[in-house]
Scaffold this active site. Structure first.
Site, PDB file in Angstrom:
ATOM      1  CB  CYS A   2      -0.907   0.005   1.231  1.00  0.00           C
ATOM      2  SG  CYS A   2      -1.823  -1.530   1.477  1.00  0.00           S
ATOM      3  CG  LEU A  55      -1.773  -4.449  -4.111  1.00  0.00           C
ATOM      4  CD1 LEU A  55      -2.437  -4.132  -5.441  1.00  0.00           C
ATOM      5  CD2 LEU A  55      -0.273  -4.685  -4.325  1.00  0.00           C
ATOM      6  CG  ASN A  81       3.460  -0.219   2.575  1.00  0.00           C
ATOM      7  OD1 ASN A  81       3.059  -1.170   1.928  1.00  0.00           O
ATOM      8  ND2 ASN A  81       4.600   0.402   2.295  1.00  0.00           N
ATOM      9  N   GLY A  82       2.347  -3.158   4.486  1.00  0.00           N
ATOM     10  CA  GLY A  82       3.218  -4.291   4.773  1.00  0.00           C
ATOM     11  C   GLY A  82       2.485  -5.604   4.883  1.00  0.00           C
ATOM     12  CD  GLU A  83       0.892  -8.659   3.080  1.00  0.00           C
ATOM     13  OE1 GLU A  83       0.306  -9.236   4.028  1.00  0.00           O
ATOM     14  OE2 GLU A  83       0.279  -8.144   2.121  1.00  0.00           O
ATOM     15  CG  ASP A 106      -1.281  -7.915   7.789  1.00  0.00           C
ATOM     16  OD1 ASP A 106      -2.226  -7.305   7.263  1.00  0.00           O
ATOM     17  OD2 ASP A 106      -0.172  -8.054   7.245  1.00  0.00           O
ATOM     18  N   GLY A 381      14.393 -13.490  -5.133  1.00  0.00           N
ATOM     19  CA  GLY A 381      15.612 -14.003  -4.500  1.00  0.00           C
ATOM     20  C   GLY A 381      16.567 -12.918  -4.065  1.00  0.00           C
TER      21      GLY A 381
END
Length: 616
Positions: A2, A55, A81-83, A106, A381
């Protein structure tokens, strides 16, 4: 992911001109709408304004922000903004403390956890995040950023008002904030760029929250605190135990970061890092009865134009094909043309708000835009080379002994085109030298280590705090510009904390570059992929692309209205353009001294012009 923004003045009253301040907070949000196109919202009271562009990844139907919550009499509003990868465990723990949840997001876990426990809750969070919480009763704004610095957060102080934003451009929507660059900012761009000093936003008055930091603003008092930092301690595990532990951490990190209510995909280059992430994701997807989407990147006609060199000994495609067959993924090969790569140079500047990693970044923005047409979440990665010692400068004697940033030792190219008066006015070499020494001095050394091991820690520290930050910033801006969430499981805090203290002879056993990571991946990858020599992000070797760049740079140099003409000497530039390019010699990291330096100059010119920057 976000986009978030806000401003706070505990002694003011934004309600007296509600319409004006509503427009301001919504502009700060909408200028970042690419970061979240699914939903948008704002909050405005007497002392604080918050905004959010969403988002939707977790609980898409709910989770509207700004989100207000209350627990044990404490009430607050969050933009996030995050996970949060361990949200399930934290949610259950908070329930036992009396928390009641109305969503599966979350965001609500972070809000109630921080309201109840304050900054100490950050220590329990495992994730990538940047957020702001306004506590109305206390008239306090609380800002925080994740440990590694995956998610961005910039801020500025204007008189008694503190403002913040996911991206720098959001700050310039606030009245009185102007894009001004002083001598220090120019030293950042011309001396350190495309890197920059952590905490500095290049523009005057713009600052950056540091990784692992939180900020509290209350009663006009601004307090900044660090809640996490790397610690050096003796490593007591045997090599076999180290390999086993590293493998466990890798698998756990990748699997935990697959959490999503929408499908995930991976970027696959055929190198060990992206292949390892892909293999773990593909196996997890099979267990769920789904097939993993994967994407690889190259350039049009690179099969004909590619030239092997020290930094890029081979092409990716054969290894990608091997991994696709091995992991049984649904794969798409994406290619970028010369014209797209050139045009996206300027999209990349708008995404970053700064000149950046030239055509590496422009092509990344292009590829992310293509991927976003299929998926909303990807795992990459990134960061393994910084953590496990994969770059050439970890291993070269001249880099080990150098008194400067090991990925940018040759300064001559940067000075080769600048006007003499600019070189006299800007202490570029001194500025870079001071940035280097200041950073090295902060290395968390371990008492009793040998001088060699201490130097290895310094190089690792520089890579984590400088080079990795540049790449994380690139990944966030490129992906979010396209509305794609990119996760970096190899930069999981637990991996970073553990591997930081692994001795070099274990990270690089018997001289094998990233040998620890390769041994940890045994059985997870085909041996030819697991043992493949490092190749950086692909670059075009088409002479037509360099010809296009030379033409465009000359056009800029001849234009008296072009901002770059104030900085560069046209005769010096023409001399540089007449010199054959060395595709194996980098000017920064693994950016080639030829076309990519020219592309960087074009980005600097566009940046100065597009943002209407005033130089002082």
């Amino acid at each position: 992911m976000c986009g978030i923004a806000g401003f706070c003045n505990p002694s003011g009253d934004f309600r007296t001109a509600y319409g004006k301040w509503q427009q301001v907070i919504c502009r700060m949000r909408d200028v970042q709408k690419h970061r979240g196109r699914d939903d948008r919202g704002f909050y405005l009271d007497a002392h604080c304004a918050l905004s959010h562009a969403r988002l939707a990844i977790i609980d898409p139907e709910n989770g509207h922000q700004p989100m207000t919550g209350e627990i044990q009499g404490k009430r607050g509003t969050i933009v996030y903004n995050g996970e949060l990868y361990n949200q399930r465990e934290l949610r259950e723990a908070l329930k036992k403390e009396g928390a009641h949840f109305s969503t599966n997001c979350d965001t609500e876990v972070v809000l109630l956890g921080c309201l109840l426990h304050g900054p100490s809750f950050l220590e329990r969070m495992n994730g990538i995040f940047a957020f702001g919480i306004w506590e109305e009763k206390e008239r306090k704004l609380f800002l925080a950023r994740d440990r590694v610095g995956v998610k961005p957060l910039f801020f500025a102080k204007r008189k008694e008002t503190l403002l913040f934003s996911s991206e720098i451009k959001g700050l310039f929507c606030y009245p009185g904030m102007e894009p001004v660059v002083d001598r220090e900012g120019l030293c950042e761009i011309l001396g350190l760029g495309p890197a920059r000093t952590s905490g500095k936003g290049v523009f005057r008055h713009v600052m950056e929250m540091l990784p692992g930091e939180y900020l509290e603003y209350q009663d006009g008092c601004l307090k900044r605190r660090t809640y996490w930092h790397l610690e050096s301690r003796p490593h007591e595990d045997s090599y076999e135990k180290t390999v086993e532990k590293t493998r466990e951490l890798l698998i756990e990190a990748v699997q935990s970061q697959m959490v999503s209510d929408v499908p995930v995909c991976t970027f696959l280059s055929g190198g060990i890092d992206s292949s390892l992430v892909t293999a773990i994701c593909a196996e997890k997807s099979r267990q769920k009865g789904t097939v993993l989407d994967t994407f690889s990147f190259d350039f049009v006609d690179n099969d004909k134009n590619f030239r092997a060199n020290e930094f890029q000994p081979g092409r990716d495609r054969p290894y990608v094909e091997r991994m696709v067959n091995y992991a049984q993924t649904h794969h798409r090969y994406l290619e970028c043309s010369n014209q797209d790569q050139y045009e996206y140079l300027f999209d990349a500047v708008r995404a970053r708000d700064l000149p950046c990693m030239a055509d590496v970044e422009s092509s990344m923005v292009y590829f992310c835009t293509e991927v976003a047409g299929y998926d909303k979440v990807t795992l990459t990665g990134e960061c393994a080379d910084e953590i496990f010692g994969g770059y050439p400068w970890f291993h070269k004697k001249e880099c080990f002994e150098a008194d400067g940033f090991p990925w940018s030792l040759d300064f001559t190219l940067r000075e080769a085109v600048l006007k003499e008066e600019i070189l006299r006015e800007l202490p570029l070499r001194e500025y870079v030298r001071e940035a280097y020494h200041s950073s090295v001095a902060k290395t968390p050394v371990l008492p009793g280590e040998s001088a060699i091991e201490k130097r290895r820690r310094e190089i690792a520290w520089l890579n984590l705090t400088w080079f990795m930050q540049t790449l994380l910033e690139r990944m966030d801006r490129a992906s979010m510009y396209a509305g794609l969430e990119a996760r970096v499981p190899l930069a999981d805090q637990r991996i970073l904390e553990y591997v930081w203290n692994v001795p070099w002879e274990m990270k690089c056993p018997d001289g094998r570059v990233k040998g620890l990571l390769r041994d940890a991946a045994d059985g997870l990858l085909p041996d030819e992929v697991r043992n493949r020599k490092k190749c950086p992000y692909p670059k075009t070797y088409d002479p037509a692309y360099e010809k296009l760049l030379k033409k465009k740079v000359l056009e800029v140099a001849k234009d008296p209205k072009a901002p770059l003409s104030e900085l560069i000497d046209r005769k010096k530039l023409q001399k540089l353009l007449a010199t054959p390019s060395d595709y194996g010699k980098p000017f920064y990291g693994q950016l080639m001294a030829g076309p990519q330096f020219l592309a960087y100059l074009l980005q600097v010119n566009y940046w100065l012009d597009h943002y209407k920057i005033r130089l002082i």
